[in-house]
Write a protein that holds these residues in place. Structure first.
Motif, mmCIF file in Angstrom:
data_model
loop_
_atom_site.group_PDB
_atom_site.id
_atom_site.type_symbol
_atom_site.label_atom_id
_atom_site.label_comp_id
_atom_site.label_asym_id
_atom_site.label_seq_id
_atom_site.Cartn_x
_atom_site.Cartn_y
_atom_site.Cartn_z
ATOM 1 N N GLN A 146 58.634 -86.385 31.435
ATOM 2 C CA GLN A 146 59.938 -86.190 30.846
ATOM 3 C C GLN A 146 59.833 -86.373 29.340
ATOM 4 O O GLN A 146 59.130 -87.259 28.863
ATOM 5 C CB GLN A 146 60.949 -87.188 31.427
ATOM 6 N N THR A 148 62.309 -86.829 26.042
ATOM 7 C CA THR A 148 63.679 -87.090 25.628
ATOM 8 C C THR A 148 63.731 -87.347 24.129
ATOM 9 O O THR A 148 63.011 -88.212 23.627
ATOM 10 C CB THR A 148 64.261 -88.315 26.372
ATOM 11 N N GLU A 164 71.098 -82.320 30.862
ATOM 12 C CA GLU A 164 69.664 -82.200 31.071
ATOM 13 C C GLU A 164 68.858 -82.987 30.041
ATOM 14 O O GLU A 164 67.640 -82.832 29.949
ATOM 15 C CB GLU A 164 69.250 -80.720 31.026
ATOM 16 N N ASN A 166 69.221 -82.626 26.833
ATOM 17 C CA ASN A 166 69.150 -81.878 25.582
ATOM 18 C C ASN A 166 70.244 -82.359 24.630
ATOM 19 O O ASN A 166 71.237 -82.970 25.045
ATOM 20 C CB ASN A 166 69.324 -80.383 25.859
#
Length: 311
Positions: A146, A148, A164, A166
């Protein structure tokens, strides 16, 4: 000798000649690394006391005026050496536009599974909290990784996250969260008060206070003087003991200070030569094979110019 032992046991902290002196220079201790890494000095035990005096100190608990006993002398010695090593750190403060890169590996219990789950994390956190950071997590059990983005807080506003992960065009109110914790106390008494205040409770247990030491270490990069104060504050927490020989989850030999709680034992593990902070772990007190320890291993802490940079 009786008079000497009495003199050694009365202070709340071990006397200076037992705390170790800055000695031989070695590379690669705690704190961010740069291309020219800061070299650390290894603390050594003074040879003033006799063997009998040292044996008594190691097994004793310091208690002053009827107050709850603080850390054992052996645990205090480990923490004071870690503090001495921190003070020897001459790494300059990072620039506001730089990032603290922390690489760590976590081992955690998984329901219905004997072996612990693992997750590797790299985080690039803004030194002053105003620049966009990044967290990269690899979770084999989830089958991938992931990524982020951590939006910086500029002018009291930061970008919002979408469903999501974003970043959206809309913003939210914020307060900068610097990765370089420059405003922390630099003496042990003030740091102990700060640790207790982190829990926001009226009555803060020794277990909570000691756990907050690990929380603060993982929250960001502490300047040398604050790091030293943190370790010395831990010597004042009742119930802290030494676990001289341990192996952390990455297989590295270490020396630890621990506080056994009602459910878990909290361990802070240091390199036995450099007194660099290596890792923390929580180990269930009950001998239940169904319970697993939780570990977080610090693999590297480095100052870099931009988020995503690894060297």
């Amino acid at each position: 000798m009786v008079d000497q032992v009495r003199a050694l046991l009365e202070p709340a902290e071990p006397p200076s000649h037992l705390r170790g002196r800055v000695g031989s220079v070695i590379a690669g201790a705690a704190g961010p690394a740069r291309s020219g890494r800061t070299r650390w000095r290894l603390a050594t035990v003074g040879a003033v006391a006799t063997t009998g005096v040292l044996a008594l100190l190691v097994s004793s608990v310091v208690s002053i005026g009827g107050d709850p006993p603080a850390a054992t002398a052996q645990a205090a010695e480990i923490l004071h050496r870690a503090a001495d090593a921190a003070r020897a750190d001459q790494t300059p403060a990072p620039r506001p536009d730089e990032f603290v890169l922390t690489e760590s590996k976590e081992y955690f219990p998984v329901v219905g599974q004997k072996d612990a789950g693992t997750s590797v994390t790299r985080s690039w956190m803004s030194v002053d909290g105003t620049h966009d950071g990044l967290i990269w997590t690899s979770d084999p059990a989830a089958g991938g990784r992931q990524r982020t983005v951590i939006p910086g807080c500029r002018g009291g506003r930061a970008a919002e996250w979408g469903p999501e992960g974003n970043l959206l065009n809309s913003t939210r109110p914020c307060t900068p969260a610097p990765a370089y914790l420059s405003g922390l106390p630099t003496d042990a008494a003030a740091m102990l008060t700060y640790l207790k205040g982190m829990s926001k409770d009226t009555e803060v247990s020794s277990e909570q206070t000691f756990a907050n030491v690990g929380v603060l270490i993982r929250r960001g990069y502490l300047p040398a003087q604050s790091r030293a104060a943190l370790y010395e504050a831990a010597t004042k927490i009742p119930g802290v003991v030494a676990s001289p020989t341990v192996t952390d989850a990455a297989g590295r030999a270490g020396t630890a200070v621990s506080l056994p709680g009602s459910i878990d034992r909290y361990d802070l593990i240091f390199d036995p030569q450099t007194y660099q902070f290596l890792s923390w772990q929580t180990v269930p007190v009950a001998a239940d094979v169904g319970q697993q320890a939780r570990h977080e291993v610090i693999l590297n802490v480095t100052i870099v110019d931009r988020a995503g940079q690894t060297s």
